[in-house]
Design a protein around this motif. Structure first.
Motif, PDB file in Angstrom:
ATOM      1  N   TYR A 194      -0.704   1.293  -6.774  1.00 55.41           N
ATOM      2  CA  TYR A 194      -1.148   2.280  -7.739  1.00 55.41           C
ATOM      3  C   TYR A 194      -0.746   1.930  -9.255  1.00 55.41           C
ATOM      4  O   TYR A 194      -0.969   2.313 -10.414  1.00 55.41           O
ATOM      5  N   ASN A 195       0.188   1.591  -8.944  1.00 58.60           N
ATOM      6  CA  ASN A 195       1.424   1.657 -10.095  1.00 58.60           C
ATOM      7  C   ASN A 195       1.721   0.025 -10.752  1.00 58.60           C
ATOM      8  O   ASN A 195       2.115  -0.574 -11.778  1.00 58.60           O
ATOM      9  N   GLY A 196       0.341  -0.680  -9.744  1.00 56.34           N
ATOM     10  CA  GLY A 196       0.792  -1.961 -10.029  1.00 56.34           C
ATOM     11  C   GLY A 196       1.562  -3.525  -9.580  1.00 56.34           C
ATOM     12  O   GLY A 196       1.717  -4.001 -10.001  1.00 56.34           O
ATOM     13  N   ALA A 197       1.802  -2.460  -8.367  1.00 54.31           N
ATOM     14  CA  ALA A 197       2.534  -3.603  -7.947  1.00 54.31           C
ATOM     15  C   ALA A 197       1.639  -4.451  -6.979  1.00 54.31           C
ATOM     16  O   ALA A 197       1.164  -5.147  -6.989  1.00 54.31           O
ATOM     17  N   GLU A 198       2.898  -6.070  -7.573  1.00 54.26           N
ATOM     18  CA  GLU A 198       2.345  -7.462  -6.947  1.00 54.26           C
ATOM     19  C   GLU A 198       2.117  -7.948  -5.532  1.00 54.26           C
ATOM     20  O   GLU A 198       0.909  -8.744  -5.595  1.00 54.26           O
ATOM     21  N   PHE A 199       2.786  -7.380  -5.185  1.00 54.83           N
ATOM     22  CA  PHE A 199       3.473  -8.018  -3.842  1.00 54.83           C
ATOM     23  C   PHE A 199       3.047  -7.264  -2.745  1.00 54.83           C
ATOM     24  O   PHE A 199       2.478  -7.516  -1.490  1.00 54.83           O
ATOM     25  N   TYR A 200       3.763  -6.052  -2.575  1.00 57.44           N
ATOM     26  CA  TYR A 200       4.036  -5.131  -1.386  1.00 57.44           C
ATOM     27  C   TYR A 200       2.650  -4.315  -1.233  1.00 57.44           C
ATOM     28  O   TYR A 200       1.662  -3.556  -2.673  1.00 57.44           O
ATOM     29  N   GLU A 201       2.403  -3.621  -0.164  1.00 53.77           N
ATOM     30  CA  GLU A 201       1.149  -3.415   0.150  1.00 53.77           C
ATOM     31  C   GLU A 201       1.299  -1.638   0.147  1.00 53.77           C
ATOM     32  O   GLU A 201       1.632  -1.706   1.444  1.00 53.77           O
ATOM     33  N   THR A 202       0.327  -0.696  -0.536  1.00 51.82           N
ATOM     34  CA  THR A 202       0.774   0.446  -0.080  1.00 51.82           C
ATOM     35  C   THR A 202      -0.532   1.235   0.564  1.00 51.82           C
ATOM     36  O   THR A 202      -1.046   2.240  -0.809  1.00 51.82           O
ATOM     37  N   PRO A 203      -2.221   1.061   0.935  1.00 55.56           N
ATOM     38  CA  PRO A 203      -3.326   0.879   0.602  1.00 55.56           C
ATOM     39  C   PRO A 203      -3.581   3.243   0.905  1.00 55.56           C
ATOM     40  O   PRO A 203      -4.100   3.702  -0.274  1.00 55.56           O
ATOM     41  N   THR A 228       1.859 -17.936  -0.771  1.00 51.76           N
ATOM     42  CA  THR A 228       0.584 -18.036  -1.700  1.00 51.76           C
ATOM     43  C   THR A 228       0.941 -17.620  -3.136  1.00 51.76           C
ATOM     44  O   THR A 228      -0.102 -17.851  -3.905  1.00 51.76           O
ATOM     45  N   THR A 229       2.201 -17.291  -3.021  1.00 49.59           N
ATOM     46  CA  THR A 229       2.480 -17.288  -4.549  1.00 49.59           C
ATOM     47  C   THR A 229       3.862 -17.545  -4.384  1.00 49.59           C
ATOM     48  O   THR A 229       4.863 -17.976  -4.520  1.00 49.59           O
ATOM     49  N   ALA A 230       4.057 -18.257  -6.139  1.00 48.40           N
ATOM     50  CA  ALA A 230       5.011 -18.593  -6.738  1.00 48.40           C
ATOM     51  C   ALA A 230       6.444 -17.935  -6.288  1.00 48.40           C
ATOM     52  O   ALA A 230       7.412 -18.319  -6.752  1.00 48.40           O
ATOM     53  N   THR A 231       6.245 -16.624  -7.123  1.00 49.89           N
ATOM     54  CA  THR A 231       7.287 -15.457  -7.043  1.00 49.89           C
ATOM     55  C   THR A 231       7.911 -15.147  -5.922  1.00 49.89           C
ATOM     56  O   THR A 231       6.966 -14.865  -4.863  1.00 49.89           O
ATOM     57  N   VAL A 232       9.290 -15.025  -6.322  1.00 48.18           N
ATOM     58  CA  VAL A 232      10.123 -14.760  -5.082  1.00 48.18           C
ATOM     59  C   VAL A 232      10.105 -12.852  -4.291  1.00 48.18           C
ATOM     60  O   VAL A 232      10.828 -12.689  -5.539  1.00 48.18           O
TER      61      VAL A 232
END
Length: 474
Positions: A48-57, A238-242
Motif C-alpha cells: 500500500y506504500n508502493g512496494a515494487e517487488f515485495y508482496e504484502t496482500p 522478470t525485473t532488472a532491478t536487483v
C-alpha cells in the motif's frame, strides 16, 4: 516437534486459568486490541506504500479495511527505544533506553563528544543510558488495560528488560514462558508465534484481550523458507532491478501472520470488537532494502530511520480505506488504547503521547501535535548508510551522532550537539530531506528550537557537552 506441542498445551492451560479467574469491571465490553509489530520493516516495504517487488496482500487488505497513517513515526530510530516508547507512552529521555546495548558504537577517535561508548573507559558514562531494560516501575500498556479486565499476552521479541511489565503471558517464541532467547534467523519463528497468538485468541475470546505479536522478522540474519525464497528468485528474473529475495520471503512470513490473525478474528466473529494495529519498530536497512524516497535508514533520525508503515483497523468503527496525514508517534498508542477502553491514565506517570481515538472514531479529521526524538549517542554507518561526516571533516562515517529532532506541522528540525548546527526540512514538499532550508527560514528555526529546548528541559534529556580527549578525526 512433540516437545513443541507439550509446551503449547501448557500455555493453553495457563491462559484458560487466567480467563476463568478474570472478571470485567465495566458495564460495556471494551474492544480487544491486537498489535502486530514487524522488526526493521521499511516504510516502503509494503504494497500500500508502493512496494515494487515485495508482496504484502494481507497487510494491504488490513490497510483497506481501516485507517492508514502516512506520517507515522517510531519514537526511536532502532529496536529497543522504539519498543520501550510504544509500550510505555514515554519518550526516550524518560525511560533512558536510547539504543540496544546502551552504548555508542563506532571508532572512539571519531567521536567529538564524551558519551557512553562500547569499549570506552568508565569516564565516558556521562549520563544514564540503559542497557536493553527500562525501570520495572514504569507503567506499560498491559498494566493500564488490566484495570478494564484485559488479559494480555506478548509473543516474540521483547528487548526492554527482565520485567514483563504486566503481561499475563510472555514468551519470546510462543511456547517457552519466562525464558528470553533470541530467535533471529529462525525460518519457522513467524509461524510459531502466530500459532501461539491464535491459540491465545481462541482461549480468551470471551474476555477483552490485548495481544502484542512482536515478530523477529525481518531483522538480520536474513533467512527464510527455501520454497518461498525460490518463488522470489523466479520473480527476480522478470525485473532488472536487483532485490533481496530472502528479505522478500521474510516479509511474506510476516504478511502471512497478519492474514492468519485477521482470519481467526473473522472466524470467531470478533472482528467488529477488535482493533488490529500493524506497524514496524523502525525504518529498514539501506543495504538490504530500498527506502527511497526516504533518506537514510535504521539508526538515523532522517525519515528512512523513523517513519514506519502504520495501520489501524476496526471493522464497523474505523471507516474503510481511510487515510490520515497527521503526524503521529508510537508514544500515542498507550493513551489511545486507554481511551478506547474507557479508562483514565494513571496520574503517577507523566505520559508523553496523546490519544488517537478522536481521529480513529471520526470525531476529528486531523490534529496538531508536535513529535520529538532524542538520540544522545553515536552509531556507525555501513554500506551506503554513512549519512553523517566525522566532525570537522568530509569523511562520511556515522549513521547517527548525538542529536534531537522535532516534527511540527510540515516542518522537521534536527539539532546536532557536536557543533550546535541545525537542519530544517519541509516534509510536505521535500519528503526526501534533500533541501536544508534553515538559512532561509530563520523564524521557523527559532520557533522550533524554542519548542525543542523546552521539551528537552521538561523531559530531562541529556545534552552531551564534554569533549572527548581521544578525538582524532584525521
Amino acid at each position: 516437534m512433540k516437545d513443541y506441542f507439550i509446551k503449547k498445551a501448557w500455555l493453553l492451560l495457563i491462559v484458560s486459568a487466567l480467563v476463568s479467574c478474570t472478571t470485567l469491571g465495566q458495564k460495556s465490553t471494551p474492544p480487544n486490541i491486537v498489535v502486530i509489530l514487524a522488526d526493521d520493516l521499511g516504510w516502503k516495504d509494503v504494497g500500500y506504500n508502493g512496494a515494487e517487488f515485495y508482496e504484502t496482500p494481507n497487510i494491504d487488505a488490513l490497510a483497506n479495511s481501516g485507517m492508514v497513517f502516512t506520517n507515522a513515526y517510531a519514537a526511536g530510530p532502532n529496536c529497543a527505544p522504539a519498543r520501550a516508547s510504544l509500550l510505555s507512552g514515554l519518550y526516550t529521555p524518560k525511560h533512558k533506553l536510547y539504543t540496544p546495548g546502551g552504548k555508542s558504537k563506532g571508532k572512539l577517535q571519531y567521536m567529538k563528544l564524551k558519551v557512553p561508548t562500547k569499549g570506552a573507559p568508565e569516564t565516558f558514562q556521562t549520563f544514564v543510558s540503559n542497557n536493553d531494560a527500562i525501570n520495572p516501575n514504569i507503567i506499560c500498556i498491559p498494566e493500564v488495560l488490566k484495570e478494564a479486565g484485559y488479559i494480555s499476552a506478548r509473543f516474540g521479541k521483547w528487548h526492554i528488560g527482565p520485567d514483563t511489565q504486566g503481561f499475563d503471558i510472555s514468551s519470546s517464541n510462543g511456547t517457552d514462558l519466562g525464558l528470553e532467547k533470541k530467535h533471529y534467523g529462525d525460518i519457522d519463528i513467524a509461524e510459531q508465534l502466530t500459532d501461539a497468538a491464535i491459540s491465545f485468541i481462541e482461549t480468551t475470546k470471551d474476555k477483552p484481550f490485548f495481544l502484542y505479536l512482536s515478530h523477529w522478522d525481518v531483522h538480520t540474519p536474513l533467512r527464510a523458507r527455501p520454497e518461498v525464497i525460490a518463488k522470489y528468485d523466479q520473480k527476480q528474473q522478470t525485473t532488472a532491478t536487483v532485490w533481496n529475495t530472502t528479505y522478500a520471503a521474510m516479509i511474506e512470513a510476516v504478511d502471512t501472520s497478519v492474514g492468519r490473525v485477521v482470519k481467526k478474528l473473522e472466524e470467531l466473529q470478533l472482528s467488529e470488537n477488535t482493533l488490529v494495529v500493524f506497524l514496524s519498530d523502525n525504518g529498514g536497512h539501506t543495504h538490504i532494502t530500498k527506502n527511497h524516497p526516504l533518506k537514510a535508514g535504521k539508526g538515523s533520525l532522517h525519515e528512512g530511520g523513523i517513519r514506519v508503515p502504520t495501520v489501524f483497523s476496526w471493522p464497523g468503527t474505523i471507516p474503510q480505506k481511510s487515510v490520515n496525514h497527521s503526524p503521529i508517534s508510537s508514544v500515542d498508542f498507550l493513551p489511545t488504547f486507554s481511551d478506547l477502553a474507557q479508562l483514565k491514565l494513571p496520574k503517577t506517570q507523566d505520559f508523553d503521547g496523546a490519544s488517537l481515538a478522536p481521529m480513529l472514531l471520526g470525531k476529528e479529521k486531523t490534529r496538531n501535535q508536535d513529535i520529538f526524538w532524542h538520540y544522545p549517542l553515536y552509531l556507525k554507518g555501513f554500506k551506503g548508510n554513512r549519512t553523517l561526516a566525522v566532525s570537522g571533516t568530509e569523511t562520511p562515517y556515522w549513521r547517527a551522532t548525538p542529536a534531537s529532532a522535532i516534527r511540527s506541522g510540515p516542518w522537521k528540525l534536527i539539532q546536532y550537539f557536536e557543533d550546535g548546527s541545525v537542519q530544517l526540512f519541509n516534509l510536505d514538499t521535500d519528503i526526501s530531506e534533500q533541501h536544508d532550508v534553515s538559512r532561509t527560514e530563520k523564524e521557523v528555526v527559532a520557533n522550533l528550537l524554542r519548542k525543542l529546548k523546552a521539551w528537552q528541559n521538561k523531559t530531562g534529556a541529556p545534552i552531551p557537552k564534554s569533549l572527548n580527549p581521544q578525538f582524532a578525526p584525521n
